[in-house]
Design a protein around this motif. Sequence first.
Motif, PDB file in Angstrom:
ATOM      1  N   ARG A  16      30.874  -2.538  -7.873  1.00  0.00           N
ATOM      2  CA  ARG A  16      30.652  -1.169  -7.427  1.00  0.00           C
ATOM      3  C   ARG A  16      29.476  -0.598  -8.206  1.00  0.00           C
ATOM      4  NH1 ARG A  16      32.693   1.969  -3.351  1.00  0.00           N
ATOM      5  NH2 ARG A  16      34.550   0.755  -3.604  1.00  0.00           N
ATOM      6  N   MET A  59      38.593  -5.648  13.257  1.00  0.00           N
ATOM      7  CA  MET A  59      38.337  -7.003  12.793  1.00  0.00           C
ATOM      8  C   MET A  59      38.971  -8.080  13.669  1.00  0.00           C
ATOM      9  SD  MET A  59      36.293  -6.891  10.195  1.00  0.00           S
ATOM     10  CE  MET A  59      35.430  -5.549  10.997  1.00  0.00           C
ATOM     11  N   VAL A 111      32.303 -10.523   7.847  1.00  0.00           N
ATOM     12  CA  VAL A 111      33.534  -9.741   7.703  1.00  0.00           C
ATOM     13  C   VAL A 111      33.922  -9.679   6.231  1.00  0.00           C
ATOM     14  CG1 VAL A 111      34.382 -10.342  10.025  1.00  0.00           C
ATOM     15  CG2 VAL A 111      35.009 -11.769   8.076  1.00  0.00           C
ATOM     16  N   PRO A 112      34.732  -8.702   5.865  1.00  0.00           N
ATOM     17  CA  PRO A 112      35.232  -8.668   4.484  1.00  0.00           C
ATOM     18  C   PRO A 112      36.043  -9.922   4.165  1.00  0.00           C
ATOM     19  CG  PRO A 112      35.674  -6.594   5.593  1.00  0.00           C
ATOM     20  CD  PRO A 112      35.190  -7.552   6.643  1.00  0.00           C
ATOM     21  N   ARG A 113      36.006 -10.340   2.922  1.00  0.00           N
ATOM     22  CA  ARG A 113      36.732 -11.549   2.496  1.00  0.00           C
ATOM     23  C   ARG A 113      38.213 -11.464   2.855  1.00  0.00           C
ATOM     24  NH1 ARG A 113      35.410 -15.529  -0.951  1.00  0.00           N
ATOM     25  NH2 ARG A 113      37.118 -16.691  -1.899  1.00  0.00           N
ATOM     26  N   MET A 114      38.801 -10.287   2.695  1.00  0.00           N
ATOM     27  CA  MET A 114      40.212 -10.101   3.010  1.00  0.00           C
ATOM     28  C   MET A 114      40.497 -10.465   4.471  1.00  0.00           C
ATOM     29  SD  MET A 114      42.480  -6.629   2.578  1.00  0.00           S
ATOM     30  CE  MET A 114      41.663  -5.749   3.881  1.00  0.00           C
TER      31      MET A 114
END
Length: 74
Positions: A48, A8, A24-27
């Motif tokens: 999920r 990342m 990208v992932p929020r994190m």
Amino acid sequence: MVVMGGEMDAVLGHVRAGPGVAVVPRMVATRSGRGLRVTPLARPGLHRTIALAHRSDVAPPRAARELQRMLLER
């Protein structure tokens, strides 16, 4: 040009270096630092898709059928 990567920091480095965007992932986005604008693509939250698995040659026991019923109600 399309670049795909799993690292990342490298992905965000490519965005900083040129006129590109990255999904990208929020994190990762929240710790991206200065120089990048982050636009959320979905509301925050965990999602999920789940499935209930059981042997195909044996009928699920009553407790499993009840669990399935409860899960499908939601």
